[in-house]
Each structure stands twice: as C-alpha cells, then as structure tokens.
Design a protein around this motif. Structure first.
Motif, PDB file in Angstrom:
ATOM      1  N   HIS A   1       0.851  -1.190   0.000  1.00 10.63           N
ATOM      2  CA  HIS A   1       0.000   0.000   0.000  1.00 10.63           C
ATOM      3  C   HIS A   1       0.888   1.242   0.000  1.00 10.63           C
ATOM      4  CE1 HIS A   1      -2.835  -3.066   1.365  1.00 10.63           C
ATOM      5  NE2 HIS A   1      -3.774  -2.249   0.905  1.00 10.63           N
ATOM      6  N   TYR A   2       0.635   2.130  -0.973  1.00  7.99           N
ATOM      7  CA  TYR A   2       1.439   3.333  -1.152  1.00  7.99           C
ATOM      8  C   TYR A   2       0.648   4.584  -0.818  1.00  7.99           C
ATOM      9  CZ  TYR A   2       5.562   1.450  -3.493  1.00  7.99           C
ATOM     10  OH  TYR A   2       6.742   0.805  -3.777  1.00  7.99           O
ATOM     11  N   GLU A   3       1.415   5.592  -0.422  1.00  8.93           N
ATOM     12  CA  GLU A   3       0.869   6.934  -0.240  1.00  8.93           C
ATOM     13  C   GLU A   3       1.918   7.908  -0.782  1.00  8.93           C
ATOM     14  OE1 GLU A   3      -1.415   8.528   3.378  1.00  8.93           O
ATOM     15  OE2 GLU A   3       0.697   8.967   3.801  1.00  8.93           O
ATOM     16  N   ILE A   4       1.471   8.797  -1.656  1.00 13.10           N
ATOM     17  CA  ILE A   4       2.354   9.823  -2.204  1.00 13.10           C
ATOM     18  C   ILE A   4       1.649  11.159  -2.043  1.00 13.10           C
ATOM     19  CG2 ILE A   4       3.509  10.722  -4.266  1.00 13.10           C
ATOM     20  CD1 ILE A   4       3.694   7.822  -5.247  1.00 13.10           C
ATOM     21  N   SER A   5       2.297  12.083  -1.344  1.00 15.42           N
ATOM     22  CA  SER A   5       1.728  13.417  -1.133  1.00 15.42           C
ATOM     23  C   SER A   5       2.573  14.446  -1.855  1.00 15.42           C
ATOM     24  CB  SER A   5       1.675  13.755   0.361  1.00 15.42           C
ATOM     25  OG  SER A   5       0.757  12.919   1.015  1.00 15.42           O
ATOM     26  N   MET A   6       1.889  15.470  -2.351  1.00 15.78           N
ATOM     27  CA  MET A   6       2.575  16.543  -3.068  1.00 15.78           C
ATOM     28  C   MET A   6       1.812  17.844  -2.871  1.00 15.78           C
ATOM     29  SD  MET A   6       1.349  14.913  -6.612  1.00 15.78           S
ATOM     30  CE  MET A   6       0.977  13.385  -5.766  1.00 15.78           C
ATOM     31  N   PHE A   7       2.479  18.935  -3.131  1.00 11.76           N
ATOM     32  CA  PHE A   7       1.796  20.231  -3.107  1.00 11.76           C
ATOM     33  C   PHE A   7       0.870  20.319  -4.304  1.00 11.76           C
ATOM     34  CE2 PHE A   7       5.821  21.316  -0.863  1.00 11.76           C
ATOM     35  CZ  PHE A   7       5.264  21.715   0.341  1.00 11.76           C
ATOM     36  N   ARG A   8      -0.374  20.711  -4.079  1.00  7.14           N
ATOM     37  CA  ARG A   8      -1.326  20.844  -5.188  1.00  7.14           C
ATOM     38  C   ARG A   8      -0.910  21.945  -6.159  1.00  7.14           C
ATOM     39  NH1 ARG A   8      -5.892  18.652  -6.245  1.00  7.14           N
ATOM     40  NH2 ARG A   8      -6.955  20.513  -6.953  1.00  7.14           N
ATOM     41  N   ASN A   9      -0.156  22.914  -5.643  1.00  9.28           N
ATOM     42  CA  ASN A   9       0.284  23.996  -6.522  1.00  9.28           C
ATOM     43  C   ASN A   9       1.559  23.635  -7.286  1.00  9.28           C
ATOM     44  OD1 ASN A   9       2.002  24.125  -4.310  1.00  9.28           O
ATOM     45  ND2 ASN A   9       1.945  26.349  -4.149  1.00  9.28           N
ATOM     46  N   ASN A  10       1.937  22.348  -7.263  1.00 14.87           N
ATOM     47  CA  ASN A  10       3.061  21.850  -8.047  1.00 14.87           C
ATOM     48  C   ASN A  10       2.482  21.024  -9.201  1.00 14.87           C
ATOM     49  OD1 ASN A  10       5.270  20.537  -9.132  1.00 14.87           O
ATOM     50  ND2 ASN A  10       6.170  19.979  -7.167  1.00 14.87           N
ATOM     51  N   PRO A  11       2.079  21.694 -10.281  1.00 17.15           N
ATOM     52  CA  PRO A  11       1.361  20.979 -11.345  1.00 17.15           C
ATOM     53  C   PRO A  11       2.185  19.875 -11.998  1.00 17.15           C
ATOM     54  CG  PRO A  11       1.981  23.186 -12.077  1.00 17.15           C
ATOM     55  CD  PRO A  11       2.300  23.104 -10.602  1.00 17.15           C
ATOM     56  N   LYS A  12       3.505  20.025 -12.049  1.00 17.36           N
ATOM     57  CA  LYS A  12       4.327  18.974 -12.667  1.00 17.36           C
ATOM     58  C   LYS A  12       4.263  17.689 -11.857  1.00 17.36           C
ATOM     59  CE  LYS A  12       7.532  22.011 -15.040  1.00 17.36           C
ATOM     60  NZ  LYS A  12       8.909  22.454 -15.187  1.00 17.36           N
ATOM     61  N   ALA A  13       4.324  17.800 -10.526  1.00 20.18           N
ATOM     62  CA  ALA A  13       4.252  16.602  -9.675  1.00 20.18           C
ATOM     63  C   ALA A  13       2.875  15.963  -9.765  1.00 20.18           C
ATOM     64  CB  ALA A  13       4.594  16.952  -8.230  1.00 20.18           C
ATOM     65  N   VAL A  14       1.828  16.774  -9.672  1.00 21.05           N
ATOM     66  CA  VAL A  14       0.465  16.245  -9.731  1.00 21.05           C
ATOM     67  C   VAL A  14       0.238  15.542 -11.064  1.00 21.05           C
ATOM     68  CG1 VAL A  14      -1.984  16.874  -9.763  1.00 21.05           C
ATOM     69  CG2 VAL A  14      -0.449  17.938  -8.091  1.00 21.05           C
ATOM     70  N   LYS A  15       0.659  16.186 -12.156  1.00 18.17           N
ATOM     71  CA  LYS A  15       0.485  15.586 -13.487  1.00 18.17           C
ATOM     72  C   LYS A  15       1.318  14.316 -13.632  1.00 18.17           C
ATOM     73  CE  LYS A  15       0.927  16.519 -18.401  1.00 18.17           C
ATOM     74  NZ  LYS A  15       1.360  17.456 -19.434  1.00 18.17           N
ATOM     75  N   PHE A  16       2.567  14.359 -13.166  1.00 13.63           N
ATOM     76  CA  PHE A  16       3.445  13.194 -13.290  1.00 13.63           C
ATOM     77  C   PHE A  16       2.841  11.966 -12.625  1.00 13.63           C
ATOM     78  CE2 PHE A  16       6.549  10.433 -11.224  1.00 13.63           C
ATOM     79  CZ  PHE A  16       7.183   9.902 -12.335  1.00 13.63           C
ATOM     80  N   TRP A  17       2.504  12.077 -11.321  1.00 11.45           N
ATOM     81  CA  TRP A  17       2.014  10.910 -10.597  1.00 11.45           C
ATOM     82  C   TRP A  17       0.664  10.449 -11.117  1.00 11.45           C
ATOM     83  CZ3 TRP A  17       5.226   7.914  -8.345  1.00 11.45           C
ATOM     84  CH2 TRP A  17       6.396   8.421  -7.795  1.00 11.45           C
ATOM     85  N   SER A  18      -0.223  11.378 -11.446  1.00 14.49           N
ATOM     86  CA  SER A  18      -1.537  10.999 -11.976  1.00 14.49           C
ATOM     87  C   SER A  18      -1.396  10.286 -13.315  1.00 14.49           C
ATOM     88  CB  SER A  18      -2.422  12.233 -12.116  1.00 14.49           C
ATOM     89  OG  SER A  18      -2.627  12.830 -10.860  1.00 14.49           O
ATOM     90  N   ALA A  19      -0.578  10.836 -14.213  1.00 15.75           N
ATOM     91  CA  ALA A  19      -0.388  10.229 -15.531  1.00 15.75           C
ATOM     92  C   ALA A  19       0.312   8.876 -15.428  1.00 15.75           C
ATOM     93  CB  ALA A  19       0.405  11.174 -16.435  1.00 15.75           C
ATOM     94  N   LEU A  20       1.299   8.779 -14.545  1.00 20.46           N
ATOM     95  CA  LEU A  20       2.010   7.507 -14.378  1.00 20.46           C
ATOM     96  C   LEU A  20       1.058   6.409 -13.922  1.00 20.46           C
ATOM     97  CD1 LEU A  20       4.617   5.796 -14.240  1.00 20.46           C
ATOM     98  CD2 LEU A  20       4.798   6.535 -11.860  1.00 20.46           C
ATOM     99  N   LEU A  21       0.301   6.682 -12.876  1.00 23.14           N
ATOM    100  CA  LEU A  21      -0.610   5.658 -12.356  1.00 23.14           C
ATOM    101  C   LEU A  21      -1.682   5.311 -13.378  1.00 23.14           C
ATOM    102  CD1 LEU A  21      -0.914   6.860  -8.655  1.00 23.14           C
ATOM    103  CD2 LEU A  21       0.511   5.014  -9.578  1.00 23.14           C
ATOM    104  N   SER A  22      -2.183   6.314 -14.084  1.00 17.60           N
ATOM    105  CA  SER A  22      -3.174   6.057 -15.129  1.00 17.60           C
ATOM    106  C   SER A  22      -2.594   5.186 -16.237  1.00 17.60           C
ATOM    107  CB  SER A  22      -3.669   7.391 -15.695  1.00 17.60           C
ATOM    108  OG  SER A  22      -4.567   7.168 -16.748  1.00 17.60           O
TER     109      SER A  22
END
Length: 182
Positions: free
Chosen positions: A115-136
């Motif tokens: 079980h994983y948990e990854i947290s990031m700043f919402r105002n960091n669009p590159k991180a949010v996009k990276f992790w969302s796109a990777l998992l998708s």
C-alpha cells in the motif's frame, strides 16, 4: 542511455546532502520557504536515509553520472495502513523529460510491493500531473485526498494519492522505455 539505481549508503552522504539542497531550492516555489540568514535552505536531518534499513534511498545514475535521487519510506515513517511512501523524487534539470522519473517509480514499484501513499503540493502541477499520468498509464486506481499542510506561516494545499502495488495489479515492462515524456 544506461540507467542504474544505486542504494545510497553512508559513503554517499555528501552526495545526498548536496543534491538535497538543489531539491529544496526547487521545492521552495511550492513550499514558500525562505533561505536562512546564511543563504541556505534549512534541510531536515536526512541521515536516517542511509542509516535505517526501513528507508530506501536511491541515487539515479545515467551513464555513470548522477541524475537525481528517489527516497522511499516504510513503517514507522508512514501513515498507519501504508507500507511505502515516495517522499522525494528529484532529477537534475538536464535529465528531465527523458522518462527517468517514470523509470525511478517503476524501479521502486518492482522492488517494494504494498500500500502506497504519495503526497505533493497541489500547486506543483508537474508533480500532480506526473504521478496521476504515471498511475493512469499503469492502470492503477488511486484514491485521492486533498489536505492542508502548515509550513511556517503558510497553509498550503496538498494532494495525496493512495494505491496498491502488487504482482497482480502491476505488469511491469521487462525493459523500461526512457523515451516516454514522464
């Protein structure tokens, strides 16, 4: 391009400390932290990463050159019910956009199931996009929560992704394609 993930040891402590200051510099755009009176970002004590076997620090090497690092934690350094958390993923600018972040995440997922948990700043669009796109792209369903973290006088929005990595849920490629834009 030859990619290697080398476990960070005590002998690499200077390398990790030096790279961590570059990471903090970049993160300050989202964390809103200021430099100290000495002109440096105050780094937390990262020595447990190379002293505690419940922490998994890796240097990302490309053609025998340092490209960045990825730091992973496990209990007791994670939330109850979580096995692993990718705490930091950092690539030097010249190595970005070549798929190394994806390769680093896949390396972690291949070697650490649970079980994983990854947290990031919402105002960091590159991180949010990276992790969302990777998992998708890996067809991994992730629960997403929005939160707030207090850093100094700043209340900053966060996004946390929770998901499971197992042999059944993840079919990793036998060769990691680093030409992908992630």
């Amino acid at each position: 391009m030859n990619i290697e993930f080398r476990t960070i040891t005590q002998s690499d402590s200077i390398i990790l400390n030096n790279l961590f200051h570059f990471y903090l510099y970049e993160l300050s755009a989202y964390s809103m932290e200021d430099v100290s009176n000495e002109g440096k970002y105050e780094a937390e004590d990262i020595s447990p990463y190379y002293r505690d076997d419940r922490l998994f620090p890796y240097l990302i090497m490309v053609d025998n050159k340092i490209a960045g690092f990825i730091l992973v934690t496990s209990p007791p350094y994670v939330t109850d019910g979580i096995d692993y958390s990718v705490q930091e993923l950092f690539l030097l600018p010249k190595y970005r956009g070549k798929g190394l972040g994806r390769a680093a995440a896949l390396h972690i997922f291949k070697h650490h199931h649970g079980h994983y948990e990854i947290s990031m700043f919402r105002n960091n669009p590159k991180a949010v996009k990276f992790w969302s796109a990777l998992l998708s792209s890996l067809h991994i369903d992730a629960a997403s929560d929005i939160g707030i973290i207090q850093i100094s006088e700043h209340k900053l929005p966060t996004q946390t992704l929770r998901f499971v990595i197992s042999n059944e849920s993840l079919r990793l490629p036998t060769r990691i394609d680093c030409t992908l834009p992630l």
